[in-house]
Design a protein around this motif. Sequence first.
Motif, PDB file in Angstrom:
ATOM      1  N   ALA A 174       0.823  -1.205   0.000  1.00 34.97           N
ATOM      2  CA  ALA A 174       0.000   0.000   0.000  1.00 34.97           C
ATOM      3  C   ALA A 174       0.856   1.254   0.000  1.00 34.97           C
ATOM      4  N   ALA A 175       0.371   2.283  -0.677  1.00 32.89           N
ATOM      5  CA  ALA A 175       0.933   3.619  -0.510  1.00 32.89           C
ATOM      6  C   ALA A 175       0.419   4.166   0.822  1.00 32.89           C
ATOM      7  N   ILE A 176       1.272   4.902   1.513  1.00 33.34           N
ATOM      8  CA  ILE A 176       0.915   5.418   2.839  1.00 33.34           C
ATOM      9  C   ILE A 176       1.052   6.934   2.835  1.00 33.34           C
ATOM     10  N   ALA A 177       0.124   7.581   3.476  1.00 39.43           N
ATOM     11  CA  ALA A 177       0.165   9.038   3.583  1.00 39.43           C
ATOM     12  C   ALA A 177      -0.044   9.459   5.029  1.00 39.43           C
ATOM     13  N   TRP A 178       0.433  10.647   5.318  1.00 43.05           N
ATOM     14  CA  TRP A 178       0.176  11.284   6.609  1.00 43.05           C
ATOM     15  C   TRP A 178      -0.632  12.551   6.386  1.00 43.05           C
ATOM     16  N   PRO A 236       4.211  25.726  17.624  1.00 42.90           N
ATOM     17  CA  PRO A 236       2.881  25.590  18.249  1.00 42.90           C
ATOM     18  C   PRO A 236       1.769  25.370  17.223  1.00 42.90           C
ATOM     19  N   GLU A 237       1.914  25.920  16.037  1.00 40.84           N
ATOM     20  CA  GLU A 237       0.888  25.742  15.008  1.00 40.84           C
ATOM     21  C   GLU A 237       0.884  24.353  14.389  1.00 40.84           C
ATOM     22  N   ASP A 238       1.846  23.507  14.781  1.00 42.60           N
ATOM     23  CA  ASP A 238       1.814  22.101  14.370  1.00 42.60           C
ATOM     24  C   ASP A 238       0.909  21.277  15.277  1.00 42.60           C
ATOM     25  N   THR A 239       0.400  21.874  16.341  1.00 45.88           N
ATOM     26  CA  THR A 239      -0.488  21.158  17.248  1.00 45.88           C
ATOM     27  C   THR A 239      -1.730  20.698  16.496  1.00 45.88           C
ATOM     28  N   ALA A 240      -1.931  19.388  16.475  1.00 47.85           N
ATOM     29  CA  ALA A 240      -3.025  18.792  15.709  1.00 47.85           C
ATOM     30  C   ALA A 240      -3.070  17.302  15.999  1.00 47.85           C
ATOM     31  N   THR A 241      -4.091  16.663  15.494  1.00 44.35           N
ATOM     32  CA  THR A 241      -4.131  15.215  15.497  1.00 44.35           C
ATOM     33  C   THR A 241      -3.611  14.735  14.148  1.00 44.35           C
ATOM     34  N   TYR A 242      -2.664  13.826  14.193  1.00 43.41           N
ATOM     35  CA  TYR A 242      -2.012  13.330  12.989  1.00 43.41           C
ATOM     36  C   TYR A 242      -2.537  11.932  12.664  1.00 43.41           C
ATOM     37  N   TYR A 243      -2.856  11.739  11.392  1.00 42.35           N
ATOM     38  CA  TYR A 243      -3.426  10.481  10.923  1.00 42.35           C
ATOM     39  C   TYR A 243      -2.576   9.897   9.809  1.00 42.35           C
ATOM     40  N   CYS A 244      -2.477   8.569   9.789  1.00 42.67           N
ATOM     41  CA  CYS A 244      -1.917   7.923   8.624  1.00 42.67           C
ATOM     42  C   CYS A 244      -3.038   7.256   7.843  1.00 42.67           C
ATOM     43  N   ALA A 245      -2.764   7.029   6.578  1.00 39.51           N
ATOM     44  CA  ALA A 245      -3.772   6.474   5.679  1.00 39.51           C
ATOM     45  C   ALA A 245      -3.087   5.549   4.693  1.00 39.51           C
ATOM     46  N   ALA A 246      -3.837   4.591   4.189  1.00 32.85           N
ATOM     47  CA  ALA A 246      -3.302   3.629   3.232  1.00 32.85           C
ATOM     48  C   ALA A 246      -4.189   3.578   2.005  1.00 32.85           C
ATOM     49  N   GLY A 247      -3.563   3.318   0.873  1.00 29.95           N
ATOM     50  CA  GLY A 247      -4.323   3.198  -0.362  1.00 29.95           C
ATOM     51  C   GLY A 247      -3.532   2.489  -1.429  1.00 29.95           C
ATOM     52  N   ARG A 292      -9.717   5.274   1.837  1.00 30.01           N
ATOM     53  CA  ARG A 292     -10.687   4.439   2.553  1.00 30.01           C
ATOM     54  C   ARG A 292     -10.151   3.914   3.877  1.00 30.01           C
ATOM     55  N   SER A 293      -8.821   3.833   4.030  1.00 34.70           N
ATOM     56  CA  SER A 293      -8.243   3.264   5.248  1.00 34.70           C
ATOM     57  C   SER A 293      -7.499   4.344   6.023  1.00 34.70           C
ATOM     58  N   TRP A 294      -7.966   4.586   7.255  1.00 39.23           N
ATOM     59  CA  TRP A 294      -7.367   5.583   8.132  1.00 39.23           C
ATOM     60  C   TRP A 294      -6.974   4.946   9.460  1.00 39.23           C
ATOM     61  N   GLY A 295      -5.863   5.419  10.007  1.00 39.99           N
ATOM     62  CA  GLY A 295      -5.519   5.064  11.374  1.00 39.99           C
ATOM     63  C   GLY A 295      -6.343   5.908  12.335  1.00 39.99           C
ATOM     64  N   GLN A 296      -6.167   5.657  13.623  1.00 39.81           N
ATOM     65  CA  GLN A 296      -7.015   6.300  14.626  1.00 39.81           C
ATOM     66  C   GLN A 296      -6.555   7.702  15.005  1.00 39.81           C
ATOM     67  N   GLY A 297      -5.388   8.115  14.596  1.00 43.01           N
ATOM     68  CA  GLY A 297      -4.903   9.444  14.929  1.00 43.01           C
ATOM     69  C   GLY A 297      -4.057   9.455  16.184  1.00 43.01           C
ATOM     70  N   THR A 298      -3.059  10.332  16.181  1.00 39.47           N
ATOM     71  CA  THR A 298      -2.221  10.524  17.358  1.00 39.47           C
ATOM     72  C   THR A 298      -2.053  12.026  17.553  1.00 39.47           C
ATOM     73  N   LEU A 299      -2.238  12.476  18.781  1.00 41.62           N
ATOM     74  CA  LEU A 299      -2.257  13.907  19.079  1.00 41.62           C
ATOM     75  C   LEU A 299      -0.846  14.428  19.323  1.00 41.62           C
ATOM     76  N   VAL A 300      -0.520  15.486  18.626  1.00 41.46           N
ATOM     77  CA  VAL A 300       0.741  16.195  18.832  1.00 41.46           C
ATOM     78  C   VAL A 300       0.414  17.570  19.394  1.00 41.46           C
ATOM     79  N   THR A 301       1.012  17.871  20.532  1.00 34.04           N
ATOM     80  CA  THR A 301       0.814  19.172  21.158  1.00 34.04           C
ATOM     81  C   THR A 301       2.173  19.838  21.323  1.00 34.04           C
ATOM     82  N   VAL A 302       2.297  21.030  20.779  1.00 35.97           N
ATOM     83  CA  VAL A 302       3.569  21.757  20.836  1.00 35.97           C
ATOM     84  C   VAL A 302       3.380  22.984  21.709  1.00 35.97           C
ATOM     85  N   SER A 303       4.154  23.060  22.773  1.00 41.53           N
ATOM     86  CA  SER A 303       4.060  24.189  23.689  1.00 41.53           C
ATOM     87  C   SER A 303       5.081  25.261  23.309  1.00 41.53           C
ATOM     88  N   SER A 304       4.710  26.481  23.551  1.00 37.26           N
ATOM     89  CA  SER A 304       5.602  27.602  23.200  1.00 37.26           C
ATOM     90  C   SER A 304       6.537  27.949  24.336  1.00 37.26           C
TER      91      SER A 304
END
Length: 122
Positions: free
Chosen positions: A31-35, A86-97, A110-122
Amino acid sequence: VQLQASGGGLVQAGGSLRLSCSSSDTAFSTAAIAWYRQFPGKQREYLARISIDDYAFYADSVKGRFAISRDSAKNTVYLQINSLKPEDTATYYCAAGALLEAMDNPQRIRSWGQGTLVTVSS
């Protein structure tokens, strides 16, 4: 393809993180994988994608700071994020296709992972 994203957490601005996307599914290796990432209340934003033979492509907004890589032996794709802001703070997902060229369009995934939260403090 079932995907598990991990590696998120709290990090100070300027630091680095390596996110992992893994799978026990044998289809992962073909599979090709994306973030992607998603800010609250916003649509998912494409970041990077990688082919089964390690060709990597990036959104213009992350070139130079993000690096996607693949370890086929571990059935894992990584996203290295450097110089976190700090603006990178988000939930990050991987995907397959199946189609690498489709992986920058979330509507075609069609295929997504559950997400992982990244929090960047200033």
